[in-house]
Design a protein around this motif. Structure first.
Motif, PDB file in Angstrom:
ATOM      1  N   ASN A  86       0.797  -1.223   0.000  1.00 45.67           N
ATOM      2  CA  ASN A  86       0.000   0.000   0.000  1.00 45.67           C
ATOM      3  C   ASN A  86       0.829   1.272   0.000  1.00 45.67           C
ATOM      4  OD1 ASN A  86      -2.889  -1.004   0.270  1.00 45.67           O
ATOM      5  ND2 ASN A  86      -1.792  -2.176   1.815  1.00 45.67           N
ATOM      6  N   LEU A  87       2.097   1.136  -0.289  1.00 46.14           N
ATOM      7  CA  LEU A  87       2.970   2.296  -0.305  1.00 46.14           C
ATOM      8  C   LEU A  87       2.605   3.215  -1.476  1.00 46.14           C
ATOM      9  CD1 LEU A  87       5.446   3.436   1.201  1.00 46.14           C
ATOM     10  CD2 LEU A  87       6.860   2.328  -0.509  1.00 46.14           C
ATOM     11  N   ALA A  88       2.370   4.463  -1.159  1.00 48.87           N
ATOM     12  CA  ALA A  88       2.033   5.439  -2.199  1.00 48.87           C
ATOM     13  C   ALA A  88       3.252   5.695  -3.086  1.00 48.87           C
ATOM     14  CB  ALA A  88       1.570   6.740  -1.545  1.00 48.87           C
ATOM     15  N   LYS A  89       2.998   6.072  -4.309  1.00 48.57           N
ATOM     16  CA  LYS A  89       4.096   6.372  -5.233  1.00 48.57           C
ATOM     17  C   LYS A  89       4.817   7.654  -4.836  1.00 48.57           C
ATOM     18  CE  LYS A  89       2.010   4.032  -9.130  1.00 48.57           C
ATOM     19  NZ  LYS A  89       2.848   3.129  -9.837  1.00 48.57           N
ATOM     20  N   GLU A  90       4.151   8.476  -4.051  1.00 46.71           N
ATOM     21  CA  GLU A  90       4.750   9.693  -3.527  1.00 46.71           C
ATOM     22  C   GLU A  90       4.528   9.734  -2.023  1.00 46.71           C
ATOM     23  OE1 GLU A  90       3.371  13.182  -5.497  1.00 46.71           O
ATOM     24  OE2 GLU A  90       4.070  12.526  -7.458  1.00 46.71           O
ATOM     25  N   MET A  91       5.533  10.244  -1.290  1.00 48.59           N
ATOM     26  CA  MET A  91       5.419  10.311   0.156  1.00 48.59           C
ATOM     27  C   MET A  91       6.078  11.587   0.658  1.00 48.59           C
ATOM     28  SD  MET A  91       6.577   7.543   3.032  1.00 48.59           S
ATOM     29  CE  MET A  91       5.226   6.440   2.725  1.00 48.59           C
ATOM     30  N   SER A  92       5.345  12.320   1.476  1.00 48.07           N
ATOM     31  CA  SER A  92       5.890  13.553   2.041  1.00 48.07           C
ATOM     32  C   SER A  92       6.918  13.217   3.123  1.00 48.07           C
ATOM     33  CB  SER A  92       4.773  14.397   2.658  1.00 48.07           C
ATOM     34  OG  SER A  92       4.254  13.741   3.809  1.00 48.07           O
ATOM     35  N   GLU A  93       7.757  14.185   3.435  1.00 49.99           N
ATOM     36  CA  GLU A  93       8.752  13.996   4.490  1.00 49.99           C
ATOM     37  C   GLU A  93       8.064  13.699   5.824  1.00 49.99           C
ATOM     38  OE1 GLU A  93      12.725  16.149   6.331  1.00 49.99           O
ATOM     39  OE2 GLU A  93      11.325  17.356   5.162  1.00 49.99           O
ATOM     40  N   SER A  94       7.007  14.402   6.106  1.00 47.96           N
ATOM     41  CA  SER A  94       6.269  14.209   7.360  1.00 47.96           C
ATOM     42  C   SER A  94       5.707  12.792   7.466  1.00 47.96           C
ATOM     43  CB  SER A  94       5.137  15.233   7.441  1.00 47.96           C
ATOM     44  OG  SER A  94       4.304  14.963   8.520  1.00 47.96           O
ATOM     45  N   ARG A  95       5.118  12.317   6.386  1.00 54.35           N
ATOM     46  CA  ARG A  95       4.535  10.967   6.398  1.00 54.35           C
ATOM     47  C   ARG A  95       5.631   9.901   6.544  1.00 54.35           C
ATOM     48  NH1 ARG A  95      -0.694   9.249   3.125  1.00 54.35           N
ATOM     49  NH2 ARG A  95      -1.105   7.459   4.417  1.00 54.35           N
ATOM     50  N   ALA A  96       6.740  10.101   5.877  1.00 54.24           N
ATOM     51  CA  ALA A  96       7.862   9.160   6.003  1.00 54.24           C
ATOM     52  C   ALA A  96       8.375   9.151   7.440  1.00 54.24           C
ATOM     53  CB  ALA A  96       8.985   9.533   5.030  1.00 54.24           C
ATOM     54  N   ASN A  97       8.500  10.327   8.044  1.00 51.86           N
ATOM     55  CA  ASN A  97       8.972  10.396   9.429  1.00 51.86           C
ATOM     56  C   ASN A  97       8.015   9.699  10.389  1.00 51.86           C
ATOM     57  OD1 ASN A  97      11.323  11.721   8.759  1.00 51.86           O
ATOM     58  ND2 ASN A  97      10.494  13.748   9.161  1.00 51.86           N
ATOM     59  N   ASN A  98       6.704   9.847  10.149  1.00 47.97           N
ATOM     60  CA  ASN A  98       5.724   9.143  10.989  1.00 47.97           C
ATOM     61  C   ASN A  98       5.881   7.630  10.860  1.00 47.97           C
ATOM     62  OD1 ASN A  98       4.594  11.513  11.942  1.00 47.97           O
ATOM     63  ND2 ASN A  98       2.975  11.547  10.409  1.00 47.97           N
ATOM     64  N   LEU A  99       6.102   7.173   9.646  1.00 47.57           N
ATOM     65  CA  LEU A  99       6.294   5.741   9.430  1.00 47.57           C
ATOM     66  C   LEU A  99       7.577   5.264  10.114  1.00 47.57           C
ATOM     67  CD1 LEU A  99       5.626   3.025   8.148  1.00 47.57           C
ATOM     68  CD2 LEU A  99       6.737   3.823   6.061  1.00 47.57           C
TER      69      LEU A  99
END
Length: 153
Positions: A86-99
């Motif tokens: 379910n990984l999006a083709k684009e990911m913001s820095e904030s979302r990556a940090n949350n993950l």
């Protein structure tokens, strides 16, 4: 507002910990009444704190008998596989940090790995890449990190 959001999150996580199967079903209006807030505040907590990237699935039914079902993703390989699928083709820095924070809390990363992952996917590191392409590259970095977790399990 952040205080109430944190209280609702803590309450739901405690209830999930007490559940037998890692799932919780509760009425949205009932929960809103308990915290003396609007149902939209409950929706906000769910959409920001109980996401698949944070290890949760949400099922929701709206209407008079509306309920929320929060399911904890517990199997490690299933969790990582789910994230990869379910990984999006684009990911913001904030979302990556949350993950990355969630992976650290679940002990997939040690402290150094967590910090390296955050740095590797940061806007500062990706500064030489055109702004509109950074989120795509970041998603590729996250995918590679998730695959490395699977490779070592």
């Amino acid at each position: 507002m952040a205080g109430l959001t944190n209280q609702i999150e803590r309450f739901l996580k405690l209830m999930l910990e007490d559940s037998v199967d890692g799932a919780l079903e509760i009425g949205r209006n009932e929960l809103a009444s308990q915290f003396d807030c609007s149902p939209s505040q409950i929706n906000y907590v769910l959409s920001t704190r109980f996401t698949p990237h944070n290890g949760y699935l949400i099922e929701s039914k709206r209407g008079g008998n509306g309920f929320i079902k929060i399911i904890t993703i517990v199997e490690e390989d299933d969790y990582i596989s789910y994230l990869l699928r379910n990984l999006a083709k684009e990911m913001s820095e904030s979302r990556a940090n949350n993950l990355f924070r969630d992976l650290y809390e679940r002990q997939y990363f040690n402290k150094n790995e967590y910090l390296m992952a955050r740095y590797a996917a940061s806007d500062k590191t990706l500064a030489d890449i055109e702004a509109k392409g950074r989120n795509t590259v970041r998603s590729s970095i996250v995918k590679s990190l998730l695959l490395s977790i699977l490779a070592r399990s």
